[in-house]
Design a protein around this motif. Structure first.
Motif, PDB file in Angstrom:
ATOM      1  N   GLU A   1       0.803  -1.062  -0.097  1.00 40.55           N
ATOM      2  CA  GLU A   1      -0.170  -0.039   0.123  1.00 40.55           C
ATOM      3  C   GLU A   1       0.769   1.543  -0.053  1.00 40.55           C
ATOM      4  O   GLU A   1       0.474   2.474  -0.343  1.00 40.55           O
ATOM      5  N   ARG A   2       1.908   1.408   1.026  1.00 41.94           N
ATOM      6  CA  ARG A   2       2.331   2.015   0.825  1.00 41.94           C
ATOM      7  C   ARG A   2       3.489   2.631  -0.529  1.00 41.94           C
ATOM      8  O   ARG A   2       3.563   3.939  -0.949  1.00 41.94           O
ATOM      9  N   LEU A   3       3.804   1.460  -1.354  1.00 41.57           N
ATOM     10  CA  LEU A   3       4.674   1.584  -2.307  1.00 41.57           C
ATOM     11  C   LEU A   3       3.344   1.612  -3.315  1.00 41.57           C
ATOM     12  O   LEU A   3       3.758   3.034  -3.817  1.00 41.57           O
ATOM     13  N   TRP A   4       2.662   1.588  -3.621  1.00 39.56           N
ATOM     14  CA  TRP A   4       1.311   2.496  -4.598  1.00 39.56           C
ATOM     15  C   TRP A   4       1.225   3.460  -4.490  1.00 39.56           C
ATOM     16  O   TRP A   4       1.255   4.127  -4.546  1.00 39.56           O
ATOM     17  N   ARG A   5       0.865   4.038  -2.933  1.00 39.63           N
ATOM     18  CA  ARG A   5       1.067   5.143  -2.391  1.00 39.63           C
ATOM     19  C   ARG A   5       1.897   6.154  -3.310  1.00 39.63           C
ATOM     20  O   ARG A   5       1.908   7.049  -3.600  1.00 39.63           O
TER      21      ARG A   5
END
Length: 395
Positions: free
Chosen positions: A200-204
């Motif tokens: 989730e953090r990487l896609w964000r």
């Protein structure tokens, strides 16, 4: 009440609040960097050693926003009516239980707060009262030299998203990593440091790229460093520049923008579902991505066929944007589809004075086809549609 304000206006309001409430408030990080560089301020972040919550509450009232509290991080977020977000934090130090973990925080001095940041050029604070800039780590020198310099050797390990953020900012600001930072970045990527971070953090971080002046350049820079492949797998950057050209100056929705850039990066992948966890895409959007990345040529063939109406009618704006970037043949098919979508009849189904039902929609669609093909004129369209509707009703 809707309030539309740019970053500089928000800073002015915050300065007024700080003086009126006798609070020592500092503008911190990126906005100080941007002000010193003379570029537009993208985000607004404030920090206080004490009374941060009170400042956040008063500022929120002044900006007519909504206040969201995150006590575990000693932060507050003011969300304005237009979606603009303003962050307020208590100055703090951070520790990481393990690589890639979210930080554990505790109160600390402003100097300590600045030393925990990602790059020296972002470790700046400006006193709202007198404009004095606090620069404990030589960040102003780095601004002059247009470089990003890591603050400690474990920084990319503690928070690997700093790699993506740093590369993105390098493109926007025309900066480079200094030699030591670049070597640490290469080493972190080679040791699979992104496996420590939630998807989730990487896609964000990837989606933040889409707000940049040149998403194609930023994504290409990340791919060139191997930073995208390290967590996303093989990526295709061949159509990014064309995609950026097609979306520039348009009102493409944020959701469609995410889909088309994700589709461009993942084009041709047979294992696309392995890349999608954490992206936040819905099941419908996942299915569209699979269709686009695995069958773009088939879709272009369908749009280029004689009887292309159904695939055209069912193609979303995201699908058309993606296909238009895939080469001349696809672009021609999309142009034809767009021309068809722009055909208007000038009357509604209710005006046909035929019993309501699905036959009305079918007749209207067939009339649009006939008008587009030139087999009827606009003056003949309403009578043609009424005749078809009655025919379909009788069937």
């Amino acid at each position: 009440m809707e309030v539309l304000m740019n970053s500089e206006s928000i800073i002015q309001v915050a300065t007024s609040v700080a003086r009126r409430e006798s609070l020592a408030v500092f503008l911190v990080g990126g906005p100080v960097r941007d002000l010193r560089l003379g570029v537009p301020v993208a985000d607004v972040d404030f920090a206080l050693e004490t009374d941060a919550e009170r400042f956040a509450q008063v500022l929120c009232a002044e900006l007519h926003g909504d206040l969201h509290a995150f006590p575990q991080f000693l932060t507050w977020k003011v969300v304005m009516a237009d979606g603009t977000e303003v962050d307020v934090a208590t100055t703090r130090r951070e520790s990481y239980a393990h690589p890639g973990a979210l930080p554990e925080v505790e109160r600390a001095s402003l100097q300590e707060d600045l030393r925990r940041r990602d790059f020296a050029a972002n470790a700046l604070a400006m006193d709202l009262d007198d404009g004095h800039v606090v620069d404990p780590l030589g960040g102003l020198d780095d601004l002059r030299d247009r470089r990003f310099r890591i603050l400690h050797d474990r920084s990319f390990i503690d928070d690997p998203t700093r790699i993506l953020r740093g590369l993105r900012l390098c493109v926007r600001l025309g900066f480079t990593f200094d030699y030591h930072t670049a070597r640490l970045c290469e080493k972190a990527i080679a040791t699979e440091v992104f496996s420590y971070v939630s998807r989730e953090r990487l896609w964000r971080e990837l989606f933040l790229v889409l707000r940049e002046p040149s998403p194609a350049a930023a994504l290409s820079r990340m791919a060139g460093a191997g930073a995208l492949q390290a967590w996303l797998g093989p990526v295709d950057i061949s159509s990014l520049s064309e995609l950026e050209r097609l979306t520039a100056g348009t009102t493409v929705s944020a959701a469609d923008r995410k889909i088309v850039y994700a589709a461009a990066l993942l084009a041709g992948r047979g294992d696309i579902f392995a890349a999608l966890p954490g992206s936040g895409f819905s099941n419908r959007e996942n299915e569209l991505l699979v269709k686009l990345t695995g069958g773009a040529e088939d879709l272009c063939t369908a749009l280029g066929a004689t009887d292309f109406y159904d695939p055209c009618r069912m193609s979303s704006e995201a699908a058309l944007l993606f296909l238009a970037s895939r080469g001349e043949r696809c672009a021609e098919a999309v142009a034809r589809c767009r021309a068809y979508k722009e055909v208007t009849l000038g009357f509604s189904g209710a005006e046909l004075e035929v019993e309501p039902g699905p036959h009305i929609g079918r007749a209207m669609e067939e009339t649009r086809r006939a008008l587009f093909n030139g087999s009827i004129t606009s003056g003949e369209a309403e009578g043609f549609a009424r005749s078809l509707a009655l025919q379909y009703l009788s069937e």
